[in-house]
Motif scaffolding. Sequence first.
Motif, short mmCIF file in Angstrom:
data_model
loop_
_atom_site.label_atom_id
_atom_site.label_comp_id
_atom_site.label_asym_id
_atom_site.label_seq_id
_atom_site.Cartn_x
_atom_site.Cartn_y
_atom_site.Cartn_z
N PRO A 175 0.84 -1.20 0.00
CA PRO A 175 0.00 0.00 0.00
C PRO A 175 0.88 1.25 0.00
CG PRO A 175 0.04 -1.02 2.18
CD PRO A 175 0.74 -1.97 1.25
N GLY A 176 0.48 2.28 -0.73
CA GLY A 176 1.32 3.47 -0.82
C GLY A 176 2.45 3.24 -1.80
N ALA A 177 3.66 3.65 -1.43
CA ALA A 177 4.82 3.45 -2.30
C ALA A 177 5.06 1.97 -2.51
CB ALA A 177 6.05 4.12 -1.70
N SER A 178 5.45 1.59 -3.73
CA SER A 178 5.63 0.18 -4.05
C SER A 178 6.97 -0.33 -3.55
CB SER A 178 5.57 -0.03 -5.57
OG SER A 178 6.73 0.51 -6.18
N GLY A 179 7.11 -1.66 -3.55
CA GLY A 179 8.37 -2.26 -3.19
C GLY A 179 9.50 -1.86 -4.12
N VAL A 180 9.18 -1.72 -5.40
CA VAL A 180 10.20 -1.29 -6.37
C VAL A 180 10.69 0.12 -6.05
CG1 VAL A 180 10.64 -0.74 -8.79
CG2 VAL A 180 9.35 -2.80 -8.20
N GLU A 181 9.77 1.01 -5.69
CA GLU A 181 10.16 2.37 -5.33
C GLU A 181 11.03 2.37 -4.08
OE1 GLU A 181 6.56 5.26 -6.73
OE2 GLU A 181 6.03 3.71 -5.28
N LEU A 182 10.68 1.53 -3.11
CA LEU A 182 11.50 1.44 -1.90
C LEU A 182 12.89 0.90 -2.22
CD1 LEU A 182 11.96 1.59 1.13
CD2 LEU A 182 10.86 -0.65 1.36
N CYS A 183 12.95 -0.11 -3.08
CA CYS A 183 14.25 -0.67 -3.47
C CYS A 183 15.12 0.41 -4.11
CB CYS A 183 14.05 -1.85 -4.42
SG CYS A 183 15.57 -2.70 -4.86
N ARG A 184 14.51 1.18 -4.99
CA ARG A 184 15.25 2.26 -5.65
C ARG A 184 15.76 3.28 -4.63
NH1 ARG A 184 11.52 3.40 -9.04
NH2 ARG A 184 12.22 1.89 -10.61
N ARG A 185 14.94 3.58 -3.63
CA ARG A 185 15.34 4.54 -2.59
C ARG A 185 16.47 3.99 -1.73
NH1 ARG A 185 11.12 7.33 1.76
NH2 ARG A 185 12.54 8.97 2.47
N ILE A 186 16.41 2.70 -1.44
CA ILE A 186 17.47 2.05 -0.66
C ILE A 186 18.81 2.18 -1.37
CG2 ILE A 186 18.34 -0.23 0.05
CD1 ILE A 186 15.40 -0.96 0.70
N ARG A 187 18.82 1.89 -2.66
CA ARG A 187 20.07 1.94 -3.42
C ARG A 187 20.55 3.38 -3.61
NH1 ARG A 187 20.90 -2.40 -1.54
NH2 ARG A 187 20.52 -4.34 -2.65
N ALA A 188 19.62 4.32 -3.81
CA ALA A 188 20.01 5.72 -3.98
C ALA A 188 20.67 6.27 -2.72
CB ALA A 188 18.79 6.57 -4.36
N ALA A 189 20.27 5.72 -1.56
CA ALA A 189 20.84 6.17 -0.29
C ALA A 189 22.16 5.48 0.03
CB ALA A 189 19.84 5.92 0.84
N GLY A 190 22.58 4.56 -0.84
CA GLY A 190 23.85 3.86 -0.61
C GLY A 190 23.77 2.74 0.40
N ILE A 191 22.55 2.29 0.73
CA ILE A 191 22.39 1.16 1.65
C ILE A 191 22.67 -0.13 0.89
CG2 ILE A 191 20.76 -0.10 3.11
CD1 ILE A 191 19.28 2.59 3.51
N GLY A 192 23.67 -0.87 1.34
CA GLY A 192 24.12 -2.03 0.57
C GLY A 192 23.50 -3.35 0.97
N ALA A 193 22.56 -3.35 1.92
CA ALA A 193 21.95 -4.61 2.35
C ALA A 193 21.31 -5.32 1.17
CB ALA A 193 20.88 -4.34 3.41
N PRO A 194 21.51 -6.62 1.04
CA PRO A 194 20.87 -7.36 -0.06
C PRO A 194 19.35 -7.25 0.04
CG PRO A 194 22.55 -8.71 1.00
CD PRO A 194 22.37 -7.50 1.85
N VAL A 195 18.70 -7.21 -1.13
CA VAL A 195 17.24 -7.13 -1.20
C VAL A 195 16.73 -8.32 -2.00
CG1 VAL A 195 15.26 -5.81 -2.05
CG2 VAL A 195 17.24 -4.60 -1.09
N ILE A 196 15.80 -9.07 -1.41
CA ILE A 196 15.12 -10.15 -2.11
C ILE A 196 13.68 -9.73 -2.32
CG2 ILE A 196 14.32 -12.54 -2.03
CD1 ILE A 196 16.72 -13.26 -0.36
N LEU A 197 13.24 -9.72 -3.58
CA LEU A 197 11.87 -9.34 -3.92
C LEU A 197 10.94 -10.54 -3.81
CD1 LEU A 197 12.33 -7.28 -7.20
CD2 LEU A 197 11.89 -6.37 -4.92
#
Length: 236
Positions: free
Chosen positions: A64-86
Motif C-alpha cells: 500500500p502506498g509506495a511500491s516495493g520497487v520504489e522502496l528498493c530504488r530509494r534504498i540503493r540511492a541512499a547507498g544502503i548495501g543490504a541485499p534485497v530479495i523481492l
Amino acid sequence: MTSHPTPPSLTALIVDDEPQMVYIITFALETQGFSCLSASTAEEAWAILSNQAIDLVILDVMLPGASGVELCRRIRAAGIGAPVILLTALGDEPHRIAGLEAGADDYVTKPFSPRELALRARAVTRRTGAGPEAIENGPLRVSTLTGRVSWAGRSIPLPDTEARLLAALARHHDTVVTWQELLGEVWDTSDDSGGREMVRTTVYRLRRHLQARGISPEIVISARGRGYLMPRLDDA
C-alpha cells in the motif's frame, strides 16, 4: 566436546502487508539464524532502515502506498548495501524486471517454499574468509573478507551482489564465465529459472556503477549467448 562460537545473528527486515506472510517468512528466516523486524508499508520500512543497521531486506513488490520497487530504488540511492530479495506474484515479470533494475539482488515468486527463501536469504548474505585475502586484477581489488571494492586504491562503493559479480569475473579474468556458472558463484543457486535475466540486469547495474565512477564499463565484456568476461587489466 569442542565448542564452536555461535555466528553473529543477522537482522532481516520483512516488508509485507500480509501478517500471515510475515509470520511464515519470519519463521523460515529464524531457522537460518536471522533475527527479524517487519514493516507493512514502504514508509514504515524506510523509518527502520534510517535508524538501524539491516543485513537483509525481504520486500514484497505490491505494497500500500509506495511500491516495493520504489522502496528498493530509494534504498540503493541512499547507498544502503543490504541485499534485497523481492517477493513477486507468479508471472509478474514486469515488476520483477523493474525490481532487479532498481537494485534488488534476487527474487522469489509466490507461492514459494519457505525453505528455499531461507536458503536464498542465507546465500545472499554469506561472507567467506576462505581463500586469498583479496582478488586482484590490475587496478581492481575486491576484498574476500569484507566485499569492499577499490580501483587504483580508491574505494568504489557497490551493492553486495554487484561486488560479488565483479569478484567472480576478476577471479576468472581472461575466461568466459557462463551465466550458469555466475548463478552458482554469485547467487549460490543452480536454479536457472529466470537466471539469465537476473545475471543480465545485475551486469547492467554493475556497468552503470562503474561508469558513474569514471571506470570503463567495458571491463565487463558480453560473450553473446554464453556469459561474460573480464580481460586482464594489468595495463589499464
